[in-house]
Enzyme design. Structure first.
Site, PDB file in Angstrom:
ATOM      1  N   THR A 183     -10.003   2.640  11.207  1.00 17.24           N
ATOM      2  CA  THR A 183     -10.579   3.350  12.353  1.00 17.24           C
ATOM      3  C   THR A 183     -12.062   3.032  12.571  1.00 17.24           C
ATOM      4  O   THR A 183     -12.508   2.945  13.719  1.00 17.24           O
ATOM      5  CB  THR A 183     -10.400   4.868  12.164  1.00 17.24           C
ATOM      6  OG1 THR A 183      -9.030   5.126  11.865  1.00 17.24           O
ATOM      7  CG2 THR A 183     -10.784   5.632  13.419  1.00 17.24           C
ATOM      8  N   LYS A 238       0.872  -1.172   0.000  1.00 15.84           N
ATOM      9  CA  LYS A 238       0.000   0.000   0.000  1.00 15.84           C
ATOM     10  C   LYS A 238       0.908   1.221   0.000  1.00 15.84           C
ATOM     11  O   LYS A 238       1.667   1.447   0.945  1.00 15.84           O
ATOM     12  CB  LYS A 238      -0.927   0.020   1.216  1.00 15.84           C
ATOM     13  CG  LYS A 238      -1.682   1.356   1.324  1.00 15.84           C
ATOM     14  CD  LYS A 238      -2.730   1.378   2.422  1.00 15.84           C
ATOM     15  CE  LYS A 238      -3.169   2.811   2.687  1.00 15.84           C
ATOM     16  NZ  LYS A 238      -4.228   2.921   3.704  1.00 15.84           N
ATOM     17  N   ALA A 274     -10.133   4.518   3.210  1.00 19.31           N
ATOM     18  CA  ALA A 274     -10.135   5.597   4.205  1.00 19.31           C
ATOM     19  C   ALA A 274     -11.394   6.450   4.203  1.00 19.31           C
ATOM     20  O   ALA A 274     -11.970   6.734   3.169  1.00 19.31           O
ATOM     21  CB  ALA A 274      -8.937   6.518   4.040  1.00 19.31           C
ATOM     22  N   GLY A 283      -9.712   8.367   8.900  1.00 12.43           N
ATOM     23  CA  GLY A 283     -10.191   8.410  10.276  1.00 12.43           C
ATOM     24  C   GLY A 283     -11.359   9.359  10.517  1.00 12.43           C
ATOM     25  O   GLY A 283     -11.820   9.500  11.642  1.00 12.43           O
TER      26      GLY A 283
END
Lengths: 259, 66
Positions: free
Chosen positions: A211, A101, A188, A162
């Site tokens: 998250t 990644k 994300a 997040g």
């Protein structure tokens, strides 16, 4: 199985379309339980210095079933192309394969990627034999450039890392999907199961998150919810939803109605 | 001889190899990677590579992350 719908990444196939991070968990046991509940077959990890004064007895990888799970090292924390390249080379030497990644952060507050540096690093790493999965903004041009550089997938963000805001620009994701010859993975910014379902309904190949599970009040329950969200969204996409219309269409026939 | 190990100065005995250093730190069985003066050192070279005064050594591992 006749209905096999597999994710193909870097020449390997996976049943799960949910990729999860391993950060922010209370301990290794919770990390492992969350991966299991999410049904994930690919998990991301970060590359960091060993604490020389206290190397510790246990390591994250000791707690993961590496016969079943593919490790996806992340260049998280890098802010230049050269740092990311350096980190990638170290990750490969640590012996978990060539999947990578690629994340080059351009700004500390938003954690948005530095697209130019990401493209620069991708070109080098692809030539070195890495299977590069780059984290990028939801920018169709950046996605095209990274695909042309030889990346094995493109990973546009849903929203800042997040943030839990969900997909902020589904139309850009759709354009990326239409133009892409490689898998598109939303990476994300998702917050809950409906966010990942939406990503999959749009036609994305997978979702990567951390998250949203690790930060939930009950991480294991959320991990299961995310697994179901991905599965539901994927099935709905394959089923072909009805078009949106402004006016009603009756579900019951008009014929035979009492006069 | 003095090397920089993960950002900290460290006095090590002359001629210490990377394999010996990794062993002394209790990291032999660990999935780690070693970089010396910005170049990744292949695992097979650990026993052959003796550290030199002034070397900048980084030893990394995988930790939890997104």
């Amino acid at each position: 199985m006749a209905d096999e719908d597999l994710l193909c990444l870097g020449g390997k196939t996976y049943h799960s379309r949910l990729i999860v991070g391993t950060g922010k968990y209370r301990d290794f046991a919770e990390t492992r339980a969350a991966i299991d509940a999410a049904g994930a077959e690919i998990v991301t990890v970060a590359v960091r210095r060993v604490n020389i004064t206290d190397p510790g007895k246990e390591n994250l990888l000791d707690h993961l079933d590496l016969s079943r799970i593919t490790i996806l090292p992340n260049t998280a924390g890098c802010s230049t192309a050269s740092e990311a390249i350096r980190t990638a080379r170290l990750a490969r030497e640590a012996g978990v394969g060539t999947l990578l990644k690629l994340e080059v952060i351009g700004d500390d507050q938003t954690l948005f990627p530095d697209v130019a540096a990401t493209i620069e690093a991708a070109a080098v790493l692809v030539k070195e034999g890495f299977t590069v999965l780059p984290y990028i903004t939801d920018d169709p041009i950046a996605a095209r450039r990274l695909q042309d550089a030889g990346c094995a997938a493109v990973m546009p963000l849903a929203a800042p890392i997040g943030s839990g805001l969900g997909i902020r620009n589904p139309y850009n994701i759709k354009i990326i999907l239409e133009q892409s010859r490689v898998p598109v993975i939303v990476d994300a910014g998702v917050g809950t199961a409906s966010d990942v379902a939406l990503a999959m309904e749009l036609g994305c190949d997978a979702v990567l998150l951390n998250t949203a599970i690790a930060g939930a009040t009950h991480p294991l329950l959320m991990a299961e919810a995310m697994r179901l969200g991905v599965e539901a969204g994927r099935k709905a996409f394959r089923a072909g939803r009805i078009p949106r219309k402004l006016y009603a269409t009756a579900s019951s026939p008009i014929e035979g109605l009492l006069q | 001889m003095r090397v920089t190990l993960n950002g900290e100065p460290r006095d090590l005995r002359e001629g210490l190899t990377v394999a010996e250093l990794v062993g002394d730190l209790g990291l032999r069985a660990r999935r780690i990677a070693v970089e010396i003066n910005l170049d990744v050192l292949p695992r097979d070279d650990y026993p052959r590579r003796a550290l030199c005064d002034g070397d900048v050594v980084e030893i990394v591992q995988f930790i939890g992350g997104g």
